[in-house]
Design a protein around this motif. Structure first.
Motif, PDB file in Angstrom:
ATOM      1  N   SER A  90       0.821  -1.216   0.000  1.00  0.00           N
ATOM      2  CA  SER A  90       0.000   0.000   0.000  1.00  0.00           C
ATOM      3  C   SER A  90       0.852   1.262   0.000  1.00  0.00           C
ATOM      4  O   SER A  90       0.412   2.315  -0.472  1.00  0.00           O
ATOM      5  CB  SER A  90      -0.938   0.000   1.211  1.00  0.00           C
ATOM      6  N   GLY A  91       2.082   1.159   0.512  1.00  0.00           N
ATOM      7  CA  GLY A  91       2.963   2.318   0.534  1.00  0.00           C
ATOM      8  C   GLY A  91       3.799   2.493  -0.715  1.00  0.00           C
ATOM      9  O   GLY A  91       4.550   3.464  -0.839  1.00  0.00           O
ATOM     10  N   ALA A  92       3.661   1.567  -1.663  1.00  0.00           N
ATOM     11  CA  ALA A  92       4.485   1.627  -2.875  1.00  0.00           C
ATOM     12  C   ALA A  92       4.002   2.677  -3.862  1.00  0.00           C
ATOM     13  O   ALA A  92       4.753   3.096  -4.748  1.00  0.00           O
ATOM     14  CB  ALA A  92       4.514   0.258  -3.552  1.00  0.00           C
ATOM     15  N   SER A  93       2.746   3.104  -3.737  1.00  0.00           N
ATOM     16  CA  SER A  93       2.193   4.106  -4.651  1.00  0.00           C
ATOM     17  C   SER A  93       1.012   4.786  -3.965  1.00  0.00           C
ATOM     18  O   SER A  93       0.471   4.264  -2.983  1.00  0.00           O
ATOM     19  CB  SER A  93       1.729   3.450  -5.959  1.00  0.00           C
ATOM     20  N   PRO A  94       0.581   5.933  -4.484  1.00  0.00           N
ATOM     21  CA  PRO A  94      -0.588   6.606  -3.901  1.00  0.00           C
ATOM     22  C   PRO A  94      -1.913   6.021  -4.384  1.00  0.00           C
ATOM     23  O   PRO A  94      -2.981   6.522  -4.028  1.00  0.00           O
ATOM     24  CB  PRO A  94      -0.419   8.053  -4.390  1.00  0.00           C
ATOM     25  N   HIS A  95      -1.847   4.963  -5.179  1.00  0.00           N
ATOM     26  CA  HIS A  95      -3.049   4.366  -5.771  1.00  0.00           C
ATOM     27  C   HIS A  95      -4.006   3.872  -4.689  1.00  0.00           C
ATOM     28  O   HIS A  95      -3.586   3.310  -3.682  1.00  0.00           O
ATOM     29  CB  HIS A  95      -2.635   3.201  -6.668  1.00  0.00           C
ATOM     30  N   ALA A  96      -5.302   4.084  -4.918  1.00  0.00           N
ATOM     31  CA  ALA A  96      -6.316   3.657  -3.952  1.00  0.00           C
ATOM     32  C   ALA A  96      -7.307   2.670  -4.554  1.00  0.00           C
ATOM     33  O   ALA A  96      -8.339   2.380  -3.959  1.00  0.00           O
ATOM     34  CB  ALA A  96      -7.064   4.872  -3.408  1.00  0.00           C
ATOM     35  N   GLY A  97      -7.017   2.161  -5.739  1.00  0.00           N
ATOM     36  CA  GLY A  97      -7.890   1.189  -6.386  1.00  0.00           C
ATOM     37  C   GLY A  97      -8.515   1.755  -7.648  1.00  0.00           C
ATOM     38  O   GLY A  97      -8.456   2.967  -7.871  1.00  0.00           O
ATOM     39  N   PRO A  98      -9.083   0.899  -8.472  1.00  0.00           N
ATOM     40  CA  PRO A  98      -9.154  -0.560  -8.326  1.00  0.00           C
ATOM     41  C   PRO A  98      -7.790  -1.217  -8.520  1.00  0.00           C
ATOM     42  O   PRO A  98      -6.883  -0.619  -9.092  1.00  0.00           O
ATOM     43  CB  PRO A  98     -10.138  -0.973  -9.426  1.00  0.00           C
ATOM     44  N   TRP A  99      -7.688  -2.461  -8.049  1.00  0.00           N
ATOM     45  CA  TRP A  99      -6.411  -3.162  -8.051  1.00  0.00           C
ATOM     46  C   TRP A  99      -6.395  -4.271  -9.094  1.00  0.00           C
ATOM     47  O   TRP A  99      -7.428  -4.867  -9.393  1.00  0.00           O
ATOM     48  CB  TRP A  99      -6.150  -3.751  -6.665  1.00  0.00           C
ATOM     49  N   PRO A 100      -5.228  -4.555  -9.659  1.00  0.00           N
ATOM     50  CA  PRO A 100      -5.144  -5.626 -10.662  1.00  0.00           C
ATOM     51  C   PRO A 100      -5.419  -6.998 -10.058  1.00  0.00           C
ATOM     52  O   PRO A 100      -5.090  -7.252  -8.900  1.00  0.00           O
ATOM     53  CB  PRO A 100      -3.697  -5.527 -11.166  1.00  0.00           C
ATOM     54  N   THR A 101      -6.049  -7.855 -10.833  1.00  0.00           N
ATOM     55  CA  THR A 101      -6.196  -9.244 -10.401  1.00  0.00           C
ATOM     56  C   THR A 101      -4.814  -9.895 -10.427  1.00  0.00           C
ATOM     57  O   THR A 101      -3.940  -9.509 -11.207  1.00  0.00           O
ATOM     58  CB  THR A 101      -7.146 -10.020 -11.322  1.00  0.00           C
ATOM     59  N   ILE A 102      -4.629 -10.880  -9.572  1.00  0.00           N
ATOM     60  CA  ILE A 102      -3.313 -11.496  -9.408  1.00  0.00           C
ATOM     61  C   ILE A 102      -3.403 -13.000  -9.630  1.00  0.00           C
ATOM     62  O   ILE A 102      -4.231 -13.681  -9.021  1.00  0.00           O
ATOM     63  CB  ILE A 102      -2.754 -11.211  -7.994  1.00  0.00           C
ATOM     64  N   SER A 103      -2.538 -13.498 -10.510  1.00  0.00           N
ATOM     65  CA  SER A 103      -2.439 -14.933 -10.771  1.00  0.00           C
ATOM     66  C   SER A 103      -1.039 -15.389 -10.359  1.00  0.00           C
ATOM     67  O   SER A 103      -0.042 -14.912 -10.904  1.00  0.00           O
ATOM     68  CB  SER A 103      -2.674 -15.219 -12.261  1.00  0.00           C
ATOM     69  N   VAL A 104      -0.972 -16.278  -9.381  1.00  0.00           N
ATOM     70  CA  VAL A 104       0.308 -16.750  -8.845  1.00  0.00           C
ATOM     71  C   VAL A 104       0.493 -18.218  -9.225  1.00  0.00           C
ATOM     72  O   VAL A 104      -0.427 -19.028  -9.065  1.00  0.00           O
ATOM     73  CB  VAL A 104       0.353 -16.588  -7.309  1.00  0.00           C
ATOM     74  N   TRP A 105       1.689 -18.545  -9.716  1.00  0.00           N
ATOM     75  CA  TRP A 105       2.015 -19.910 -10.130  1.00  0.00           C
ATOM     76  C   TRP A 105       3.306 -20.337  -9.439  1.00  0.00           C
ATOM     77  O   TRP A 105       4.283 -19.581  -9.421  1.00  0.00           O
ATOM     78  CB  TRP A 105       2.204 -19.981 -11.647  1.00  0.00           C
ATOM     79  N   HIS A 106       3.304 -21.564  -8.891  1.00  0.00           N
ATOM     80  CA  HIS A 106       4.506 -22.022  -8.188  1.00  0.00           C
ATOM     81  C   HIS A 106       4.571 -23.542  -8.195  1.00  0.00           C
ATOM     82  O   HIS A 106       3.551 -24.219  -8.026  1.00  0.00           O
ATOM     83  CB  HIS A 106       4.497 -21.526  -6.742  1.00  0.00           C
ATOM     84  N   GLY A 107       5.769 -24.070  -8.392  1.00  0.00           N
ATOM     85  CA  GLY A 107       5.984 -25.510  -8.349  1.00  0.00           C
ATOM     86  C   GLY A 107       6.167 -25.996  -6.926  1.00  0.00           C
ATOM     87  O   GLY A 107       6.848 -25.349  -6.125  1.00  0.00           O
ATOM     88  N   THR A 108       5.578 -27.145  -6.602  1.00  0.00           N
ATOM     89  CA  THR A 108       5.697 -27.665  -5.241  1.00  0.00           C
ATOM     90  C   THR A 108       7.080 -28.252  -4.968  1.00  0.00           C
ATOM     91  O   THR A 108       7.414 -28.521  -3.815  1.00  0.00           O
ATOM     92  CB  THR A 108       4.636 -28.752  -4.977  1.00  0.00           C
ATOM     93  N   ASN A 109       7.874 -28.442  -6.021  1.00  0.00           N
ATOM     94  CA  ASN A 109       9.226 -28.976  -5.850  1.00  0.00           C
ATOM     95  C   ASN A 109      10.276 -27.943  -6.256  1.00  0.00           C
ATOM     96  O   ASN A 109      11.383 -28.299  -6.665  1.00  0.00           O
ATOM     97  CB  ASN A 109       9.394 -30.258  -6.676  1.00  0.00           C
ATOM     98  N   ASP A 110       9.920 -26.664  -6.129  1.00  0.00           N
ATOM     99  CA  ASP A 110      10.845 -25.583  -6.478  1.00  0.00           C
ATOM    100  C   ASP A 110      11.885 -25.446  -5.367  1.00  0.00           C
ATOM    101  O   ASP A 110      11.558 -25.041  -4.249  1.00  0.00           O
ATOM    102  CB  ASP A 110      10.070 -24.273  -6.644  1.00  0.00           C
TER     103      ASP A 110
END
Length: 216
Positions: free
Chosen positions: A55-75
């Motif tokens: 929240s402190g990275a920018s003065p933006h108050a929304g709307p916020w981008p949707t987030i898609s996170v991908w990760h391997g379980t054996n990373d």
């Protein structure tokens, strides 16, 4: 992944959505040694601190981008704990609960989603079973070819991300029943582990940083 998250946090007004593959929470580290610790899953800041940094990275108050996170379980390069920390970091601005709204199996891998008040999937997390560090591909779909860190694990992150952004025709997901997930064929598992053994990513990064005079 880490740079994608940094861009999303610093310039959220530019993006409608973003994808973070094998990434780190934003501003989780301030030095190179700290960054390596976070990659190993050590010393990740608490949830409130992570949310405050976003929240402190920018003065933006929304709307916020949707987030898609991908990760391997054996990373073994970037610990899975970082994916969960990214979810926690973004759940604050999206106002979603800590527990996922839905859990399903897509192309043999677990997908968790957090819906906001409007009912849309504001955050999603794909956990790619048995995958090491890299980008998940489904070569049979015609999208991508195997290469170092481009891993054929039966699901195309590119295709699913593009669909979630409305860039390709939507096809109805067919969630699989519990227990129906089949392990990757032996030759695929061997291929992935071969790349994991061949490349020590951390050593490559450290050599590059030393060459640039950024690390001793």
């Amino acid at each position: 992944g880490a740079m994608a998250n940094a861009a999303l946090c610093a310039y959220p007004e530019i993006f409608t959505g973003g994808a973070i593959i094998a990434g780190l929470p934003f501003a989780a580290a301030t030095t190179v040694p700290e960054a390596f610790d976070r990659m190993r899953g050590h010393g990740i800041p608490d949830v409130e601190s992570l949310r405050s940094r976003l929240s402190g990275a920018s003065p933006h108050a929304g709307p916020w981008p949707t987030i898609s996170v991908w990760h391997g379980t054996n990373d073994r390069t970037v610990a899975e704990a970082n994916a969960k920390a990214i979810i926690a970091q973004w759940s604050g601005v999206h106002g979603v609960p800590s527990n996922p709204s839905s859990v399903e199996t897509v192309d043999g891998h677990k997908r968790l989603a957090w819906r906001d008040r409007s009912g849309r999937d504001a955050i999603e997390l794909y956990l790619i079973e048995g995958m090491g560090h890299g980008t998940p591909l489904k070569v049979a779909s015609g999208y991508g070819h195997t290469a170092p860190y481009m891993l054929d694990v039966g699901i195309s992150s590119t295709l699913h991300i593009a669909r979630s952004w409305g860039l390709t025709p939507l096809s109805r997901r067919q969630p699989e029943k519990a227990g129906s997930v089949k392990p990757a064929p032996p030759h695929q598992a061997a291929h992935r582990s071969q790349w994991d053994r061949r490349a020590d990513i951390q050593a490559v990064i450290e050599r590059a940083l030393r060459s640039a005079g950024l690390m001793r």
